[in-house]
Scaffold this active site. Structure first.
Site, PDB file in Angstrom:
ATOM      1  CG  ASP A 182      -3.746  -5.336 -13.402  1.00 33.35           C
ATOM      2  OD1 ASP A 182      -4.984  -5.455 -13.353  1.00 33.35           O
ATOM      3  OD2 ASP A 182      -3.160  -4.321 -13.023  1.00 33.35           O
ATOM      4  CG  ASP A 200       3.772   2.824  -6.890  1.00 32.33           C
ATOM      5  OD1 ASP A 200       2.779   2.923  -7.646  1.00 32.33           O
ATOM      6  OD2 ASP A 200       4.283   1.726  -6.586  1.00 32.33           O
ATOM      7  CG  HIS A 211       1.021   0.986  -9.788  1.00 35.94           C
ATOM      8  ND1 HIS A 211       1.169   0.677  -8.452  1.00 35.94           N
ATOM      9  CD2 HIS A 211      -0.310   0.926 -10.013  1.00 35.94           C
ATOM     10  CE1 HIS A 211      -0.012   0.430  -7.921  1.00 35.94           C
ATOM     11  NE2 HIS A 211      -0.924   0.578  -8.842  1.00 35.94           N
ATOM     12  CD  GLU A 223       4.052  -1.817  -8.171  1.00 38.77           C
ATOM     13  OE1 GLU A 223       3.971  -0.570  -8.221  1.00 38.77           O
ATOM     14  OE2 GLU A 223       3.416  -2.502  -7.353  1.00 38.77           O
TER      15      GLU A 223
END
Ligand code: F6R
Length: 261
Positions: free
Chosen positions: A67, A136, A138, A143
């Site tokens: 990313d 979380d 990801h 996400e």
């Protein structure tokens, strides 16, 4: 999915380095998938040491990043291409030109995402993908709510991820970009072997969901349960919420010595 619980993050990092070393020895022109963030740093340092000792070489290997932030200038130290050069490429003997990431400063971001998918396909796909996991759940910057079939695309970072990453921007959450380009979950699932590392209690819930939760877009890492070859390397704190921890330990302890990751 193989789950290995080590006493310390260092030990988990060494096991990841062992898996990468074994693969690169067997296939020097390996296509690696590299992650940024804190989790893989121990791996990169360990690989750097092995290269410096002359026992390992990445000279023929290439790498694709997961990313990139959108909109950071080319000379920004937190641009992931700069980060991965500092933390991995400069520590080993890989040619910097052989490390590609999605172009977060392209005028046409949609085009940049498609070009990135094409470049990965032309390279024959990723052989071994190193992954971290967000608190979380990801993976890369997919996400919660991300499509489990997604490809490289533009995503909006959650405020939790921006808060988590503010430490890399002098603690200033406002300096963390709001958008990124990220490989999709479908893209990551095409890697032939995924090696995920996590340490610390903050990751324990995400790790529990990844290994033992229901497959759901709410915990994107759970998509890895659908992948045939995933190795999850944890320290005891990250493993602290696993219901079947003792079974995973028993399995690993009883693993034949000839069987690698
Ligand atoms: C980084 C990335 C992220 C991180 C994740 C965990 O390229 O794709 O998914 O792996 O945010 O970050 P750390 O390792 O810093 O806790």
């Amino acid at each position: 999915m193989e789950v290995v619980i080590s006493t310390t993050p260092d030990e988990a990092g060494k096991l990841a380095a062992d898996a990468i070393e074994a693969f690169v020895r067997q296939r020097p022109e390996a296509v690696l998938g590299v992650a940024t963030g804190s989790s893989p740093l121990i791996i990169y340092e360990e690989l750097g040491r092995r290269v410096a000792q002359g026992s390992l070489s990445f000279a023929k290997a290439r790498a694709f990043m997961l990313d990139e932030y959108v909109g950071l200038p080319a000379d920004h130290p937190q641009r992931y291409l700069s980060v991965i050069r500092d933390e991995f490429v400069d520590k080993v003997d890989m040619d910097p030109a052989q490390v590609l990431g999605p172009d977060g400063s392209a005028a046409d971001l949609l085009d940049a995402c498609e070009a990135y998918e094409r470049a990965m396909a032309e390279a024959g796909g990723v052989d071994l993908q190193i992954l971290g996991i967000g608190t979380d759940g990801h993976i890369a910057f997919n996400e919660p709510g991300s499509s489990l079939a997604s490809r490289t695309r533009i995503k909006t970072l959650t405020s939790q991820t921006r808060r988590d990453n503010a430490r890399f921007f002098g603690g200033n959450v406002d300096a963390v970009p709001r958008h990124c380009l990220t490989q999709g979950i479908g893209t990551i699932l095409q890697a032939r072997h995924v090696v995920l590392v996590a340490s610390g209690r903050r990751k324990a819930e995400a790790v529990h969901q990844l290994v033992e939760g229901s497959v759901s877009a709410m915990w994107p890492a759970t998509a890895l349960q659908l992948h045939p070859h995933v190795t999850v390397l944890l320290d005891t704190a990250a493993a602290s919420r696993l219901q079947l921890a003792s079974y995973y330990m028993e399995t690993y302890q009883g693993k034949p010595s000839w069987q690698g990751f």
